[in-house]
Design a protein around this motif. Sequence first.
Motif, PDB file in Angstrom:
ATOM      1  N   LEU A 273      49.636  -1.157 -45.399  1.00 21.97           N
ATOM      2  CA  LEU A 273      50.630  -0.955 -44.361  1.00 21.97           C
ATOM      3  C   LEU A 273      50.051   0.062 -43.388  1.00 21.97           C
ATOM      4  O   LEU A 273      49.508   1.078 -43.808  1.00 21.97           O
ATOM      5  N   ALA A 274      50.144  -0.249 -42.117  1.00 26.46           N
ATOM      6  CA  ALA A 274      49.682   0.674 -41.085  1.00 26.46           C
ATOM      7  C   ALA A 274      50.706   0.629 -39.953  1.00 26.46           C
ATOM      8  O   ALA A 274      51.769   0.018 -40.097  1.00 26.46           O
ATOM      9  N   TRP A 275      50.387   1.255 -38.856  1.00 28.67           N
ATOM     10  CA  TRP A 275      51.299   1.328 -37.712  1.00 28.67           C
ATOM     11  C   TRP A 275      50.612   0.802 -36.466  1.00 28.67           C
ATOM     12  O   TRP A 275      49.410   0.992 -36.292  1.00 28.67           O
ATOM     13  N   MET A 276      51.386   0.165 -35.600  1.00 26.75           N
ATOM     14  CA  MET A 276      50.875  -0.312 -34.321  1.00 26.75           C
ATOM     15  C   MET A 276      51.784   0.167 -33.196  1.00 26.75           C
ATOM     16  O   MET A 276      53.005   0.194 -33.351  1.00 26.75           O
ATOM     17  N   ASN A 277      51.152   0.541 -32.095  1.00 22.00           N
ATOM     18  CA  ASN A 277      51.894   0.700 -30.844  1.00 22.00           C
ATOM     19  C   ASN A 277      51.580  -0.523 -29.995  1.00 22.00           C
ATOM     20  O   ASN A 277      50.881  -1.437 -30.439  1.00 22.00           O
ATOM     21  N   ASP A 278      52.102  -0.562 -28.777  1.00 23.26           N
ATOM     22  CA  ASP A 278      51.884  -1.747 -27.933  1.00 23.26           C
ATOM     23  C   ASP A 278      50.397  -2.015 -27.691  1.00 23.26           C
ATOM     24  O   ASP A 278      49.953  -3.157 -27.730  1.00 23.26           O
ATOM     25  N   GLU A 279      49.638  -0.964 -27.464  1.00 30.84           N
ATOM     26  CA  GLU A 279      48.209  -1.141 -27.183  1.00 30.84           C
ATOM     27  C   GLU A 279      47.468  -1.673 -28.408  1.00 30.84           C
ATOM     28  O   GLU A 279      46.599  -2.546 -28.288  1.00 30.84           O
TER      29      GLU A 279
ATOM     30  N   ARG B  50      60.758  -0.540 -31.857  1.00 30.21           N
ATOM     31  CA  ARG B  50      59.864   0.559 -32.208  1.00 30.21           C
ATOM     32  C   ARG B  50      60.652   1.729 -32.801  1.00 30.21           C
ATOM     33  O   ARG B  50      61.821   1.909 -32.484  1.00 30.21           O
ATOM     34  N   ASN B  51      59.963   2.545 -33.600  1.00 29.37           N
ATOM     35  CA  ASN B  51      60.587   3.772 -34.078  1.00 29.37           C
ATOM     36  C   ASN B  51      60.560   4.798 -32.930  1.00 29.37           C
ATOM     37  O   ASN B  51      60.021   4.502 -31.851  1.00 29.37           O
ATOM     38  N   PRO B  52      61.121   5.996 -33.121  1.00 31.42           N
ATOM     39  CA  PRO B  52      61.147   6.969 -32.029  1.00 31.42           C
ATOM     40  C   PRO B  52      59.761   7.362 -31.485  1.00 31.42           C
ATOM     41  O   PRO B  52      59.642   7.837 -30.368  1.00 31.42           O
ATOM     42  N   ASP B  53      58.712   7.144 -32.283  1.00 32.07           N
ATOM     43  CA  ASP B  53      57.347   7.445 -31.833  1.00 32.07           C
ATOM     44  C   ASP B  53      56.698   6.260 -31.128  1.00 32.07           C
ATOM     45  O   ASP B  53      55.511   6.307 -30.807  1.00 32.07           O
ATOM     46  N   GLY B  54      57.442   5.180 -30.934  1.00 33.35           N
ATOM     47  CA  GLY B  54      56.905   3.997 -30.259  1.00 33.35           C
ATOM     48  C   GLY B  54      56.063   3.112 -31.157  1.00 33.35           C
ATOM     49  O   GLY B  54      55.276   2.294 -30.672  1.00 33.35           O
ATOM     50  N   LEU B  55      56.247   3.243 -32.465  1.00 30.10           N
ATOM     51  CA  LEU B  55      55.424   2.512 -33.431  1.00 30.10           C
ATOM     52  C   LEU B  55      56.228   1.471 -34.197  1.00 30.10           C
ATOM     53  O   LEU B  55      57.442   1.616 -34.384  1.00 30.10           O
ATOM     54  N   VAL B  56      55.506   0.452 -34.658  1.00 35.61           N
ATOM     55  CA  VAL B  56      56.074  -0.608 -35.481  1.00 35.61           C
ATOM     56  C   VAL B  56      55.192  -0.715 -36.729  1.00 35.61           C
ATOM     57  O   VAL B  56      53.963  -0.730 -36.621  1.00 35.61           O
ATOM     58  N   PRO B  57      55.794  -0.797 -37.930  1.00 33.20           N
ATOM     59  CA  PRO B  57      54.965  -0.983 -39.120  1.00 33.20           C
ATOM     60  C   PRO B  57      54.281  -2.351 -39.098  1.00 33.20           C
ATOM     61  O   PRO B  57      54.874  -3.347 -38.666  1.00 33.20           O
ATOM     62  N   ALA B  58      53.044  -2.366 -39.573  1.00 37.31           N
ATOM     63  CA  ALA B  58      52.258  -3.600 -39.621  1.00 37.31           C
ATOM     64  C   ALA B  58      51.732  -3.784 -41.041  1.00 37.31           C
ATOM     65  O   ALA B  58      51.058  -2.906 -41.577  1.00 37.31           O
ATOM     66  N   ILE B  59      52.055  -4.906 -41.620  1.00 35.00           N
ATOM     67  CA  ILE B  59      51.580  -5.243 -42.959  1.00 35.00           C
ATOM     68  C   ILE B  59      50.355  -6.126 -42.812  1.00 35.00           C
ATOM     69  O   ILE B  59      50.402  -7.147 -42.128  1.00 35.00           O
ATOM     70  N   ALA B  60      49.260  -5.730 -43.449  1.00 28.33           N
ATOM     71  CA  ALA B  60      48.051  -6.555 -43.472  1.00 28.33           C
ATOM     72  C   ALA B  60      48.040  -7.330 -44.778  1.00 28.33           C
ATOM     73  O   ALA B  60      48.188  -6.761 -45.861  1.00 28.33           O
TER      74      ALA B  60
END
Length: 115
Positions: free
Chosen positions: A34-40, A13-23
């Motif tokens: 491209l969007a962002w995902m956290n664990d939830e 994850r980046n420092p904000d707890g996010l991972v880039p997600a490609i649709a």
Amino acid sequence: MSLDTKIAARLKRNPDGLVPAIAQQYDTGEVLMLAWMNDEALHRTLTTGRATYWSRSRARLWVKGATSGHVQHVKSVALDCDGDTILVKVDQVDGACHTGDRTCFDAGPLELAPS
């Protein structure tokens, strides 16, 4: 419920707890957005079959198409080899971009310098 610990351990994850997600459109390979995902968001995507992302501007989860009707039905989800990018293959209903365009990359190609 929360994200499976084996999956969570693989994420970088980046420092904000996010991972880039490609649709990506599952049947054509077209890159939609491209969007962002956290664990939830990843957990909800995996368990509901509806693409769920983290909105950085609104600081909350959002299900793609919940207000626009431009739904992404999830066909598969994969992590890249480093665990720092998520690929979500979807069946996109109408436009994926918030502008209404089919993809977020319809704004036009950038010119390449002559080689």
